[in-house]
Design a protein around this motif. Structure first.
Motif, mmCIF file in Angstrom:
data_model
loop_
_atom_site.group_PDB
_atom_site.id
_atom_site.type_symbol
_atom_site.label_atom_id
_atom_site.label_comp_id
_atom_site.label_asym_id
_atom_site.label_seq_id
_atom_site.Cartn_x
_atom_site.Cartn_y
_atom_site.Cartn_z
ATOM 1 N N LEU A 21 27.388 32.250 39.382
ATOM 2 C CA LEU A 21 28.064 33.550 39.412
ATOM 3 C C LEU A 21 28.468 33.923 40.841
ATOM 4 C CD1 LEU A 21 25.893 35.695 36.954
ATOM 5 C CD2 LEU A 21 28.112 34.630 36.514
ATOM 6 N N ALA A 22 27.572 33.697 41.799
ATOM 7 C CA ALA A 22 27.883 34.032 43.193
ATOM 8 C C ALA A 22 29.044 33.189 43.710
ATOM 9 C CB ALA A 22 26.650 33.834 44.066
ATOM 10 N N THR A 23 29.065 31.910 43.342
ATOM 11 C CA THR A 23 30.149 31.031 43.779
ATOM 12 C C THR A 23 31.479 31.468 43.177
ATOM 13 O OG1 THR A 23 28.586 29.182 43.947
ATOM 14 C CG2 THR A 23 30.923 28.633 43.885
ATOM 15 N N ALA A 24 31.457 31.821 41.884
ATOM 16 C CA ALA A 24 32.686 32.296 41.240
ATOM 17 C C ALA A 24 33.164 33.594 41.877
ATOM 18 C CB ALA A 24 32.449 32.489 39.745
ATOM 19 N N GLY A 25 32.224 34.492 42.178
ATOM 20 C CA GLY A 25 32.591 35.761 42.786
ATOM 21 C C GLY A 25 33.153 35.615 44.180
ATOM 22 N N ALA A 26 32.754 34.536 44.873
ATOM 23 C CA ALA A 26 33.208 34.313 46.243
ATOM 24 C C ALA A 26 34.361 33.320 46.319
ATOM 25 C CB ALA A 26 32.030 33.796 47.086
ATOM 26 N N TRP A 27 34.924 32.947 45.166
ATOM 27 C CA TRP A 27 35.969 31.921 45.132
ATOM 28 C C TRP A 27 37.177 32.364 45.963
ATOM 29 C CZ3 TRP A 27 34.748 27.334 43.313
ATOM 30 C CH2 TRP A 27 35.755 26.376 43.170
ATOM 31 N N PRO A 28 37.693 31.486 46.839
ATOM 32 C CA PRO A 28 38.811 31.882 47.707
ATOM 33 C C PRO A 28 40.068 32.186 46.905
ATOM 34 C CG PRO A 28 38.351 29.520 47.892
ATOM 35 C CD PRO A 28 37.231 30.114 47.100
ATOM 36 N N PRO A 29 40.715 33.323 47.144
ATOM 37 C CA PRO A 29 41.891 33.704 46.362
ATOM 38 C C PRO A 29 43.076 32.762 46.544
ATOM 39 C CG PRO A 29 41.563 35.193 48.220
ATOM 40 C CD PRO A 29 40.348 34.340 48.149
ATOM 41 N N GLU A 30 43.085 32.011 47.656
ATOM 42 C CA GLU A 30 44.203 31.098 47.893
ATOM 43 C C GLU A 30 44.056 29.775 47.153
ATOM 44 O OE1 GLU A 30 41.448 30.586 51.563
ATOM 45 O OE2 GLU A 30 41.954 32.091 50.045
ATOM 46 N N ALA A 31 42.892 29.549 46.526
ATOM 47 C CA ALA A 31 42.658 28.292 45.809
ATOM 48 C C ALA A 31 43.240 28.351 44.404
ATOM 49 C CB ALA A 31 41.156 28.000 45.741
ATOM 50 N N ASP A 32 43.604 27.202 43.866
ATOM 51 C CA ASP A 32 44.043 27.066 42.473
ATOM 52 C C ASP A 32 45.224 27.970 42.130
ATOM 53 O OD1 ASP A 32 41.890 25.304 42.140
ATOM 54 O OD2 ASP A 32 40.545 26.909 41.502
#
Length: 285
Positions: A21-32
């Motif tokens: 959950l923490a990783t998903a919440g911190a996912w970089p907006p410029e990715a994917d």
């Protein structure tokens, strides 16, 4: 197609779901291409998020499993819910029986097609499998990357060293996420266990409470200094998204400083590079 990242542990409950959950919440907006990741609860022992957040029984992992059994698998996104902290999830129902059957279907060809999507689908699926088991081995083989979550003491790290990741062809795609206090330097853990990437995630009770809060956006920090867990999760997310190359891939994040631990890891055991998935004999560890 979507990127598939399996998040799991060898033994115990070191915080796999919290890490996902923490990783998903911190996912970089410029990715994917700006597509937010989806956390999928795929623990054969049953899910936690449905009860934790008071979510309805549907949609859930059972809907994904049902779609996987169809001649033309449906869309993963049809089973997605959104948590108050802003993370998109596919939750699993409580209980081992239905969840184990759902994970078995998910590990089949149809299930993997639902997870990965078509050629035009973008994004990342963070597959929370809990404790590794034989049921998820096909998903390990299909994963682009794997995050193995462990505590930082000698005993849990010894369990990691006793397992055989090479047999599952995921050792080179592995990041070891060490949660909480650890007396050993990341470089020593990496060398002793034969794992290239080791990252420390501080046990940050305030951030965990915020992430589990019913208050929308509670995990976001209003001050200039993000919480320690947020900083470390952001580093892990950027690494998984392919946006960060950190040399040897080892380090500890305490606040925003990289430090080294003290101590000698698994003295006398040597370098094993072994990380067993279920069914493994751990009596000798």
């Amino acid at each position: 197609m979507r990127r598939l990242v399996v998040v799991g542990s060898v033994t115990g409950a070191p915080g796999v779901t919290t890490t996902a959950l923490a990783t998903a919440g911190a996912w970089p907006p410029e990715a994917d291409g700006g597509v937010r990741p989806v956390v999928v609860e795929a623990d054969v022992s049953g899910g936690d998020l449905m009860i934790r957040f008071g979510l309805p029984a549907a949609p859930s992992l059972l809907d994904v499993a049902a779609a996987a059994g169809q001649p033309y698998p449906g869309s993963l996104l049809g089973a997605v819910s959104e948590l108050p902290c802003g993370v998109r999830v596919v939750v699993a129902v409580p209980g081992r029986g239905p969840c184990r059957e759902a994970v078995r279907l998910l590990a089949g060809e149809g299930g993997r097609r639902v997870l990965l999507g078509d050629d035009h689908d973008r994004g990342t699926v963070l597959l929370d499998v809990g404790r590794l088991s034989e049921d998820v081995e096909p998903l390990l083989a299909a994963a682009d990357q794997m995050v193995l979550v462990t505590r930082g003491g000698a005993e849990p790290l010894t369990h990691v060293s006793a397992c055989d990741l090479d047999a599952h062809a995921c050792a080179v795609r592995l990041t070891l996420a060490v949660v909480g206090p650890c007396p050993y330097p990341a470089a020593e853990i990496a060398h002793t266990l034969g794992i290239q990437r080791v990252l420390f995630l501080p046990w940050d009770a305030k951030s965990v409470a915020a992430m589990n809060s019913a208050k929308p956006g509670a995990l976001r920090t209003s001050g200039l200094r993000p919480a320690p867990l947020v900083i470390a999760a952001r580093m892990l997310a950027r690494q998984l998204a392919g946006l960060q190359q950190s040399g040897s891939g080892t380090g500890r994040m305490d606040g925003d400083r990289e430090t080294e631990g003290n101590g000698s890891l698994l003295a006398g055991r040597g370098r094993t590079g072994r990380v067993h998935v279920p069914g493994v004999e751990e009596s000798g560890t």
